[in-house]
Design a protein around this motif. Sequence first.
Motif, PDB file in Angstrom:
ATOM      1  N   THR A  16      23.049 -13.516  27.657  1.00 59.47           N
ATOM      2  CA  THR A  16      23.992 -13.600  26.538  1.00 59.47           C
ATOM      3  C   THR A  16      23.722 -12.495  25.523  1.00 59.47           C
ATOM      4  N   ILE A  17      22.443 -12.241  25.258  1.00 56.07           N
ATOM      5  CA  ILE A  17      22.091 -11.162  24.335  1.00 56.07           C
ATOM      6  C   ILE A  17      22.434  -9.813  24.945  1.00 56.07           C
ATOM      7  N   ALA A  18      22.211  -9.675  26.249  1.00 51.10           N
ATOM      8  CA  ALA A  18      22.519  -8.409  26.925  1.00 51.10           C
ATOM      9  C   ALA A  18      24.004  -8.092  26.838  1.00 51.10           C
ATOM     10  N   MET A  19      24.861  -9.102  27.048  1.00 53.47           N
ATOM     11  CA  MET A  19      26.305  -8.877  26.976  1.00 53.47           C
ATOM     12  C   MET A  19      26.737  -8.576  25.544  1.00 53.47           C
ATOM     13  N   THR A  20      26.125  -9.267  24.588  1.00 47.04           N
ATOM     14  CA  THR A  20      26.427  -9.010  23.178  1.00 47.04           C
ATOM     15  C   THR A  20      26.047  -7.580  22.799  1.00 47.04           C
ATOM     16  N   ASN A  21      24.891  -7.125  23.287  1.00 51.12           N
ATOM     17  CA  ASN A  21      24.441  -5.760  22.992  1.00 51.12           C
ATOM     18  C   ASN A  21      25.343  -4.721  23.633  1.00 51.12           C
ATOM     19  N   LYS A  22      25.812  -4.999  24.859  1.00 50.17           N
ATOM     20  CA  LYS A  22      26.705  -4.053  25.534  1.00 50.17           C
ATOM     21  C   LYS A  22      28.029  -3.943  24.792  1.00 50.17           C
ATOM     22  N   ALA A  23      28.526  -5.084  24.309  1.00 53.27           N
ATOM     23  CA  ALA A  23      29.766  -5.075  23.532  1.00 53.27           C
ATOM     24  C   ALA A  23      29.590  -4.289  22.239  1.00 53.27           C
ATOM     25  N   ALA A  24      28.423  -4.478  21.594  1.00 53.50           N
ATOM     26  CA  ALA A  24      28.143  -3.756  20.337  1.00 53.50           C
ATOM     27  C   ALA A  24      28.076  -2.252  20.578  1.00 53.50           C
ATOM     28  N   GLU A  25      27.516  -1.868  21.716  1.00 55.31           N
ATOM     29  CA  GLU A  25      27.417  -0.443  22.049  1.00 55.31           C
ATOM     30  C   GLU A  25      28.808   0.171  22.228  1.00 55.31           C
ATOM     31  N   LEU A  26      29.694  -0.555  22.923  1.00 55.28           N
ATOM     32  CA  LEU A  26      31.052  -0.057  23.103  1.00 55.28           C
ATOM     33  C   LEU A  26      31.793   0.020  21.768  1.00 55.28           C
ATOM     34  N   LYS A  27      31.493  -0.917  20.901  1.00 57.29           N
ATOM     35  CA  LYS A  27      32.144  -0.930  19.583  1.00 57.29           C
ATOM     36  C   LYS A  27      31.752   0.299  18.764  1.00 57.29           C
ATOM     37  N   THR A  28      30.459   0.690  18.868  1.00 66.01           N
ATOM     38  CA  THR A  28      30.014   1.886  18.140  1.00 66.01           C
ATOM     39  C   THR A  28      30.664   3.146  18.679  1.00 66.01           C
ATOM     40  N   GLN A  29      31.181   3.078  19.908  1.00 70.84           N
ATOM     41  CA  GLN A  29      31.878   4.219  20.502  1.00 70.84           C
ATOM     42  C   GLN A  29      33.358   4.254  20.116  1.00 70.84           C
ATOM     43  N   GLY A  30      33.746   3.297  19.256  1.00 75.65           N
ATOM     44  CA  GLY A  30      35.118   3.273  18.784  1.00 75.65           C
ATOM     45  C   GLY A  30      36.044   2.362  19.559  1.00 75.65           C
TER      46      GLY A  30
END
Length: 400
Positions: A16-30
């Motif tokens: 769950t944390i891994a998926m949350t982190n991946k989503a956050a990374e994509l968000k920082t990419q715009g």
Amino acid sequence: MAFLSDTLARVKPSPTIAMTNKAAELKTQGRDIIGLSAGEPDFDTPQNIKDAAVAAIAAGKTKYTAVDGIPELKAAICAKFRRENGLDYSPEQVSVSSGGKQVLFNALMATLNPGDEVIIPTPYWVSYPDMVLIGGGTPVFVQGEKARGYKISPEALEAAITPKTKWFLFNSPSNPSGAGYSHAELKALTDVLMRHPHVWVMTDDMYEHLAFDGFTFCTPAQVEPALYERTLTVNGVSKAYAMTGWRIGYAAGPQPLIAAMRKMQSQSTSNPCSVSQWAAVEALNGDQSYLTASRVAFQRRRDLVVRMLNDCPGIDCPTPEGAFYVYPSIEALIGKTSAGGTKITDDETFATALLEETGVAVVFGSAFGLSPNFRISYATSDAALEDACARIKAFCRGLK
């Protein structure tokens, strides 16, 4: 790496944390991302609870406390169990930790020996099996049935019990399925446990106050009082009072077990945050109207998500009794190919393609031990949920 312990090799990072982190990374990419992977209420902590914390700081209540909780909080916990669950505990039978996860961890570390088995219904919260493995125990999984709303049968529980079974680790309403066991369903399970006096019960009641459609929450020692002396009843303020970051969990059980958990905590974290403890006193003793207001909002969101997901081609979403999760099946989608060219071979490829192609972050079902499914946390705004479900529908329609 030879330097690291063998124990660490048995543990997986939280999906769950891994998926949350991946989503956050994509968000920082715009990217336009809607995160439905984290199990955290979007509401603010009620004002009276925040005020109690501020008052505690102003009064200088910022020092070390007793290892497993201040007397005032233990008294509030005893009153809560008596008032809401019909269970009588003394303060010596209560343990307070830095979140419900630490309560569970302490209990398992204090009781498990190599070869001990812990029965865990699936789908399960991702941390249960790994905590058992860290403690040297062996997780034994009992599969919840889709036709029963992902709840286990008494026959399946009976079949899983062996002379090595030490704990039955139970969670209702459930993370990830939201399934809640009625009094009759729970009584059928406790009847099984009564036939096996060597099996103890660890019940995770964290979602007690998030129950819908008139569903009445009950806990094992309440349903079967004869289990009182071998039950650890675990709860906390994180989900019910929107206090995830305050990190206060608690449990009540037999005094020797609580003493063992205290010993474990004394050599790890020592006391939970003093200010958070005073905030938790107010949460349990103060105005409870927030519970009703949040329950109404969560039920509305559940109904919205279940309706919209069941309108998606190939998705079958049961209606859960509680918590703030749904656990839809994607069995009909396996083998198809997404518009972006990803072959949906399992629920993990489904969740990954969904995030990359639509910006919706969910958690794949294999993380919870039951596939092919995915988990949505609907602890976010109605508007975000509508948008996310519309994107999921478009994604499913694009599958070939």
